[in-house]
Design a protein around this motif. Structure first.
Motif: not given
Length: 409
Positions: A67-79
């Protein structure tokens, strides 16, 4: 310790989400199929998996993803996936090597159990996952006779700074683990947590040769009462069988903690552990109230000088205002008991309204070597006079704690 982690990670179903071939090879090497591990590869991202991720993630024991913590879309998907978690599936994030502490905390806040650098090798990944799985396998609740039995909270207080309360707390916690290493328990080991709440000057970790992992700072900065997954991420497993929360390395204000956070922690820890030993600060702060409300016993470390005895009396009175029936064990450190009590000892017992039963002899050589080598006295020199006295204290407190629990039931 290493062997324990190796056994802990056998026969695991692992979901891998990454587009990085090097990461895929590293995970496959860390969890080889000959140990009956099953690695399911997903050469994509959580965002691309969409609803599929939710369907398959919780069918695995471990989910490892890049994961790239600056990739908000990916972070949101994991959340979004973690918001539906209702089991013990372990989520491990692999990310940039120079990730800041603040960004790592943000990832943990959404429910990620472990955040590791992409540069980690297979052995490091295997060890990290093994530790987390071992923690998760600890039963959340004890049952005695069909009734839920909460673990015993034992705070360790001091009548003055430098009297040796941390030595007592660490050795008490290690002795309470029991098992073959203890003369008073020959069977199964107890589950023990050691919390260093001396948040300004705590050094219990030095006695155990472990470094602060930043867990306490996360606890302070977290605006919510911690959940079980969060506690698992900040407690550090020691080879002697004690799970440790280190005091924060940087200096923080005494009022940094909140009473509701302390109460929430203890509610969870009492369901997970048989004993929760707490090294208290040499100060009276409002957030210690829930500790003493839930405490079964107090170990108060002092010497027999007049100022310390008077302060010990004041502390006993204060703590019993919170918990009227609190059992107090006064521990006299660096003094040897004599067959005939001296006048000042008799006077101390009169002031404290108790018989002084626990005496820890002054053995500076053993105590110093214990600190220098980062090994508790009960592990390094168990047959020394100090080691025997510390083990005896733990034996008495273990029996007393069980007796108290029986009476309350």
């Amino acid at each position: 310790m290493k062997d324990q982690n190796v056994s802990a990670i056998k026969s695991q179903a692992i979901m891998l989400v990454t587009e990085n071939e090097a990461v895929t090879r590293m995970v496959e090497e860390a969890f080889p199929s000959e140990y009956e591990n099953k690695v399911t590869e997903n050469t994509t991202t959580f965002r691309a998996l969409n609803g599929t991720a939710l369907q398959i993630a919780f069918k695995h024991d471990v989910v490892i993803f890049e994961i790239d913590p600056d990739d908000t879309g990916e972070v949101q998907a994991i959340e979004d996936v973690l918001a539906h978690r209702d089991d013990d599936t372990l989520f491990v994030a692999l990310t940039q090597n120079d990730l800041s502490i603040s960004k790592a905390r943000e990832l943990r806040k959404i429910g990620i159990d472990e955040v590791l650098p992409l540069s980690i090798d297979g052995e490091g990944l295997k060890a990290a996952v093994g530790e987390k799985i071992s923690a998760r396998r600890v039963s959340q609740t004890n049952f005695v006779g069909g009734v839920a039995a909460l673990g015993k909270v034992i705070p360790v207080a001091k009548s003055r700074g430098g009297v040796g309360a941390s030595t007592v707390a660490v050795n008490l916690a290690c002795s309470l683990v029991g098992g073959k290493r203890s003369f008073f328990r020959k069977s199964a080991k107890n589950r023990v947590a050691l919390l260093d709440f001396d948040i300004q000057f705590g050094n219990s970790n030095v006695f155990l040769d472990i470094e602060d992992n930043g867990g306490f700072l996360q606890l302070i900065e977290n605006s919510e009462v911690p959940d079980d997954h969060f506690l698992s991420s900040i407690l550090q497993e020691h080879a002697l069988g004690v799970d440790v929360l280190c005091a924060p390395a940087p200096m923080v204000p005494l009022q940094s903690m909140r009473s509701d956070v302390i109460k929430g922690m203890l509610d969870l820890l009492q369901r997970r552990y048989d004993y929760v030993v707490i090294d208290l600060p040499c100060a009276v702060v409002d957030w210690v109230e829930p500790i003493f409300k839930q405490a079964s016993q107090l170990a108060l470390v002092t010497d027999t000088t007049v100022p310390c005895v008077r302060q010990a009396r004041r502390l006993i009175d204060f703590y019993r205002e919170v918990n009227v029936g609190l059992s107090v064990e006064v521990v006299v450190n660096r003094e040897r008991n004599t067959l005939i009590k001296t006048s000042h000892v008799r006077e101390a017992e009169k002031v404290l309204e108790t018989s002084l039963k626990h005496w820890l002899p002054d053995n500076p050589k053993v105590a110093r070597n214990s600190v220098d080598f980062g090994r508790p006295v009960v592990d390094m020199k168990p047959q020394s006079d100090l080691g025997k006295a510390l083990a005896k204290l733990a034996a008495v407190m273990s029996v007393d704690a069980q007796s108290l629990a029986t009476k309350k039931a």
